[in-house]
Design a protein around this motif. Structure first.
Motif, PDB file in Angstrom:
ATOM      1  N   PRO A 185      28.928  12.076 -14.995  1.00  0.00           N
ATOM      2  CA  PRO A 185      28.097  10.908 -14.695  1.00  0.00           C
ATOM      3  C   PRO A 185      28.541  10.125 -13.461  1.00  0.00           C
ATOM      4  O   PRO A 185      27.705   9.507 -12.792  1.00  0.00           O
ATOM      5  CB  PRO A 185      28.232  10.035 -15.955  1.00  0.00           C
ATOM      6  CG  PRO A 185      28.661  10.978 -17.032  1.00  0.00           C
ATOM      7  CD  PRO A 185      29.424  12.073 -16.383  1.00  0.00           C
ATOM      8  N   ASN A 186      29.821  10.082 -13.178  1.00  0.00           N
ATOM      9  CA  ASN A 186      30.286   9.444 -11.937  1.00  0.00           C
ATOM     10  C   ASN A 186      31.617  10.090 -11.540  1.00  0.00           C
ATOM     11  O   ASN A 186      32.072  11.046 -12.174  1.00  0.00           O
ATOM     12  CB  ASN A 186      30.383   7.904 -12.074  1.00  0.00           C
ATOM     13  CG  ASN A 186      31.463   7.474 -13.052  1.00  0.00           C
ATOM     14  OD1 ASN A 186      32.389   8.224 -13.358  1.00  0.00           O
ATOM     15  ND2 ASN A 186      31.352   6.258 -13.563  1.00  0.00           N
ATOM     16  N   ASN A 187      32.246   9.532 -10.492  1.00  0.00           N
ATOM     17  CA  ASN A 187      33.443  10.180  -9.948  1.00  0.00           C
ATOM     18  C   ASN A 187      34.749   9.638 -10.520  1.00  0.00           C
ATOM     19  O   ASN A 187      35.811   9.848  -9.947  1.00  0.00           O
ATOM     20  CB  ASN A 187      33.450  10.076  -8.413  1.00  0.00           C
ATOM     21  CG  ASN A 187      33.696   8.641  -7.946  1.00  0.00           C
ATOM     22  OD1 ASN A 187      33.742   7.712  -8.760  1.00  0.00           O
ATOM     23  ND2 ASN A 187      33.858   8.458  -6.639  1.00  0.00           N
ATOM     24  N   TRP A 188      34.675   8.919 -11.639  1.00  0.00           N
ATOM     25  CA  TRP A 188      35.900   8.344 -12.180  1.00  0.00           C
ATOM     26  C   TRP A 188      36.889   9.449 -12.549  1.00  0.00           C
ATOM     27  O   TRP A 188      36.503  10.493 -13.075  1.00  0.00           O
ATOM     28  CB  TRP A 188      35.612   7.493 -13.413  1.00  0.00           C
ATOM     29  CG  TRP A 188      34.858   6.232 -13.101  1.00  0.00           C
ATOM     30  CD1 TRP A 188      34.255   5.905 -11.915  1.00  0.00           C
ATOM     31  CD2 TRP A 188      34.605   5.146 -13.998  1.00  0.00           C
ATOM     32  NE1 TRP A 188      33.654   4.676 -12.013  1.00  0.00           N
ATOM     33  CE2 TRP A 188      33.857   4.187 -13.281  1.00  0.00           C
ATOM     34  CE3 TRP A 188      34.931   4.887 -15.331  1.00  0.00           C
ATOM     35  CZ2 TRP A 188      33.433   2.985 -13.870  1.00  0.00           C
ATOM     36  CZ3 TRP A 188      34.523   3.693 -15.909  1.00  0.00           C
ATOM     37  CH2 TRP A 188      33.785   2.752 -15.177  1.00  0.00           C
ATOM     38  N   GLY A 194      42.408  14.654 -13.052  1.00  0.00           N
ATOM     39  CA  GLY A 194      41.152  15.325 -13.388  1.00  0.00           C
ATOM     40  C   GLY A 194      40.064  14.311 -13.683  1.00  0.00           C
ATOM     41  O   GLY A 194      40.306  13.098 -13.683  1.00  0.00           O
ATOM     42  N   PRO A 195      38.843  14.796 -13.937  1.00  0.00           N
ATOM     43  CA  PRO A 195      37.724  13.891 -14.193  1.00  0.00           C
ATOM     44  C   PRO A 195      37.928  13.083 -15.474  1.00  0.00           C
ATOM     45  O   PRO A 195      38.567  13.556 -16.423  1.00  0.00           O
ATOM     46  CB  PRO A 195      36.518  14.824 -14.349  1.00  0.00           C
ATOM     47  CG  PRO A 195      37.001  16.206 -14.152  1.00  0.00           C
ATOM     48  CD  PRO A 195      38.472  16.207 -13.979  1.00  0.00           C
ATOM     49  N   ALA A 196      37.390  11.879 -15.499  1.00  0.00           N
ATOM     50  CA  ALA A 196      37.496  11.013 -16.682  1.00  0.00           C
ATOM     51  C   ALA A 196      36.387  11.292 -17.685  1.00  0.00           C
ATOM     52  O   ALA A 196      36.199  10.533 -18.627  1.00  0.00           O
ATOM     53  CB  ALA A 196      37.475   9.551 -16.255  1.00  0.00           C
ATOM     54  N   TYR A 211      31.530  12.455 -22.449  1.00  0.00           N
ATOM     55  CA  TYR A 211      32.203  11.237 -22.961  1.00  0.00           C
ATOM     56  C   TYR A 211      33.304  10.830 -22.007  1.00  0.00           C
ATOM     57  O   TYR A 211      33.921  11.652 -21.332  1.00  0.00           O
ATOM     58  CB  TYR A 211      32.718  11.425 -24.390  1.00  0.00           C
ATOM     59  CG  TYR A 211      33.886  12.370 -24.553  1.00  0.00           C
ATOM     60  CD1 TYR A 211      33.682  13.713 -24.844  1.00  0.00           C
ATOM     61  CD2 TYR A 211      35.211  11.916 -24.438  1.00  0.00           C
ATOM     62  CE1 TYR A 211      34.756  14.583 -24.998  1.00  0.00           C
ATOM     63  CE2 TYR A 211      36.281  12.777 -24.595  1.00  0.00           C
ATOM     64  CZ  TYR A 211      36.053  14.108 -24.875  1.00  0.00           C
ATOM     65  OH  TYR A 211      37.108  14.966 -25.030  1.00  0.00           O
ATOM     66  N   LEU A 212      33.545   9.513 -21.978  1.00  0.00           N
ATOM     67  CA  LEU A 212      34.513   8.934 -21.046  1.00  0.00           C
ATOM     68  C   LEU A 212      35.914   8.905 -21.657  1.00  0.00           C
ATOM     69  O   LEU A 212      36.085   8.523 -22.818  1.00  0.00           O
ATOM     70  CB  LEU A 212      34.106   7.498 -20.697  1.00  0.00           C
ATOM     71  CG  LEU A 212      35.049   6.747 -19.738  1.00  0.00           C
ATOM     72  CD1 LEU A 212      34.964   7.329 -18.325  1.00  0.00           C
ATOM     73  CD2 LEU A 212      34.747   5.252 -19.718  1.00  0.00           C
ATOM     74  N   PRO A 261      42.950   4.298  -9.349  1.00  0.00           N
ATOM     75  CA  PRO A 261      41.726   3.799  -9.997  1.00  0.00           C
ATOM     76  C   PRO A 261      41.989   2.701 -11.016  1.00  0.00           C
ATOM     77  O   PRO A 261      41.074   1.973 -11.384  1.00  0.00           O
ATOM     78  CB  PRO A 261      41.145   5.053 -10.665  1.00  0.00           C
ATOM     79  CG  PRO A 261      42.289   5.977 -10.846  1.00  0.00           C
ATOM     80  CD  PRO A 261      43.226   5.708  -9.698  1.00  0.00           C
ATOM     81  N   GLN A 262      43.255   2.564 -11.451  1.00  0.00           N
ATOM     82  CA  GLN A 262      43.551   1.517 -12.446  1.00  0.00           C
ATOM     83  C   GLN A 262      43.121   0.133 -11.983  1.00  0.00           C
ATOM     84  O   GLN A 262      42.763  -0.720 -12.796  1.00  0.00           O
ATOM     85  CB  GLN A 262      45.037   1.532 -12.840  1.00  0.00           C
ATOM     86  CG  GLN A 262      46.046   1.214 -11.763  1.00  0.00           C
ATOM     87  CD  GLN A 262      46.554   2.459 -11.032  1.00  0.00           C
ATOM     88  OE1 GLN A 262      45.838   3.441 -10.918  1.00  0.00           O
ATOM     89  NE2 GLN A 262      47.776   2.430 -10.540  1.00  0.00           N
TER      90      GLN A 262
END
Ligand code: ISL
Ligand code: CA
Length: 542
Positions: free
Chosen positions: A143-146, A152-154, A163-164, A225-226
């Motif tokens: 869904p996004n680049n988090w 790795g991807p979130a 799921y996140l 990203p934190q």
């Protein structure tokens, strides 16, 4: 209200906290895993330091993808650690000994094996679907680049949705937008408060609110990203609600792990007039040796000293700081800030203990600090247990981006496993931690470095804690650095209306000239000399 030097007096401002990582503290039954009975058997060791509060890292039922920071049942004790009766006995013994107990609240995420997630993942119509954060992908992309803090991807895909998980895929993030989730959290908090626990350390609590637009991180946010994950719009609303709904009727202390929170944002979380958290852990001291890419970098004493001056300036008397140099996520204090050679191990650890216990803020020490435990000499990737290190190996070495030598060099500086090797109680096999095979190898230096050989350090902790308890200026006194630019000396005052103490620390192995008052109330040398000798710590009354 009772105030001192403009601060409201609170028991948790005057307390010293000792953190236990139960898996690595003491094994009572020979299965190689520390347990609650083991903690109970060592209460005198902890009480002897004079500490006021024990913080127990997660003791809840968990499949241990992240050593208990992935909870399967918030109301059950991890089977390896014992049963609820063992927890009750431990809590009772801690209270009988005149100490308090805070436990870990890990509610940004649960385990994927929690029954809520087992239901949630069954599909969009499940009543628990909204307990977690599910979103459709962008085609076959997330869904996004988090990204996950653990690389790795979130997002992980299941069926049509993703799921996140801001940490591992086995740690799905709870959906705090759902009032049912918040009620569940308040409820489980009351469950433990009603048992008598005295508060919580809250794991990555500033991550709980997510911006529902789920916008991509900007390029400059991706490395750390934190800092983006802590800016969710409802964080403060949720914390104020938590105080009203769960904490208010009890006399508690709360400390939020504020990974990704800047000093500017800190008062929003801890200003006592806002009714959110009592304290947070600010990460600047433990990130002093990390570069922009998160890897190890050298640091200097003036940089470290500036952090204390910055805190003094940024936090007014409605805010209360914490101090810590160690925990279960960090390397060992003496290897990182001191000198872990046989000649200076004890003395340099005493210097760091003096700093911890005489500066502003509630001090948090970690198991093993009092015996000067050192970093583990890792030589091969198989020696690591931490899922984060394993993910980094895959991402950096297996991809060919880093050599295994460079990887090992960095991990020997930063690995979380340094803190997680078992406590070294004696020179018996496995440091006396277990009669069986320890879950993680004991540091091979246990014959020289153990609770029996390190009494001079343990005693220094006990003397410093007693001094802090006796002297209000060491708790509530203002902080002033006398020589911010000196490369080897840290000399600061702690005073109330001009009365109090000057603390002088020689953060080097060489003698350093220093003019100090003669009324010495603490020293880690047997006599007083004009200069400060190698790794000397002195506290003098002004
Ligand atoms: O460990 C760190 C730095 O050395 C941090 O990046 C850490 O991952 C972050 O502070 C969050 O930590 C907490 O939540 C994690 C858990 O693995 C840590 O042990 C815990 O302290 C996920 O629950
Ligand atoms: Ca055990």
């Amino acid at each position: 209200m009772d105030t001192l030097n403009g601060y409201s007096r609170r028991w948790w401002k005057e307390a010293v906290v000792y953190q236990i990582y139960p898996r690595s503290f003491c094994d009572s039954n020979g299965d190689g895993i520390g347990d609650l009975r083991g903690v109970l058997s060592k209460l005198e060791h902890i009480k002897g330091l004079g500490v006021d509060v024990i913080w127990l890292s997660p003791h809840f039922d968990s499949p241990n993808a992240d050593n208990g920071y992935d909870i399967r049942d918030y109301r059950a004790v991890m089977a390896e650690f014992g049963a609820m009766a063992d927890f009750d006995a431990l809590l009772c013994a801690i209270h009988t000994a005149g100490m308090k107990l805070i436990i870990d609240l890990v509610v940004n995420h649960s385990s994927d094996e929690h029954v809520w997630f087992a239901e949630s993942r069954k599909g969009p119509d499940n009543p628990y679907r909204d307990y977690y954060i599910w979103r459709p992908g962008r085609g076959n992309e997330p869904p996004n680049n988090w990204t996950s803090i653990f690389l790795g991807p979130a997002w992980t895909r299941e069926g049509d949705d993703w799921y996140l998980h801001l940490f591992a895929s086995k740690q799905p993030d709870l959906n705090w937008e759902n009032p049912k989730v918040r009620h569940e959290v308040h409820d489980l908090m009351r469950f433990w408060l009603d048992k008598g626990v005295d508060g919580f350390r809250m794991d990555v609590i500033p991550f709980i609110s997510k911006d529902q637009e789920f916008k991509d991180l900007l390029a400059d946010q991706c490395a750390k990203p934190q800092f983006a994950y802590t800016t969710g719009p409802k964080l403060h609303e949720y914390l104020q609600e938590m105080r009203r709904e769960a904490l208010a009727p009890y006399d508690t202390m709360t400390v939020g792990e504020a990974f990704g929170v800047t000093l500017d944002q800190t008062p929003l979380l801890i200003d006592e007039r806002r009714g959110e958290l009592d304290m947070i852990f600010q990460f600047d001291t433990v990130e002093i040796d990390r570069g922009a890419d998160g890897r190890w970098k050298p640091w200097t004493l003036p940089e470290l000293k500036r952090i204390f001056t910055r805190h003094e300036a940024a936090l007014d008397k409605h805010c209360w700081p914490t101090v810590f140099f160690s925990n279960h996520d960090n390397p060992r204090v003496v290897s990182r800030y001191g000198d872990d050679s046989p000649q200076w191990r004890i003395k340099s650890a005493q210097v760091m203990a003096t700093l911890l216990l005489t500066t502003k803020g509630t001090p948090f020490m970690y198991q093993g600090d009092e015996i000067g435990m050192t970093n583990f000499p890792f030589t091969a990737p198989e020696q690591f247990d931490d899922l984060w290190t394993k993910a980094a190996w895959r991402e950096e070495v297996e991809s060919g981006r880093t050599t295994s030598e460079a990887f090992l060099f960095n991990q020997n500086k930063v690995s979380r496993d340094h803190a997680r090797t078992p406590m070294q109680w004696s020179d018996a096999p496995h440091g006396g931690f277990t009669s069986g095979t320890p879950w993680l190898a004991v540091n091979p230096d246990y014959v020289e470095v153990n609770a029996r050989t390190s009494g001079a350090l343990y005693d220094a902790f006990a003397r410093l804690i007693a001094l802090r308890h006796a002297e209000a200026a060491l708790v509530y006194g203002d902080f002033r650095d006398r020589m911010p630019d000196h490369p080897h000396l840290f000399v600061y005052e702690r005073t109330i209306d001009g009365k109090g103490f000057v603390v002088a620390l020689n953060v080097s192995a060489e003698d350093q000239a220093c003019d100090l008052p003669g009324d010495v109330v603490f020293s880690n040398y047997g006599d007083i000399s004009p200069a400060l000798r190698g790794w000397e710590a002195r506290v003098c009354r002004l």
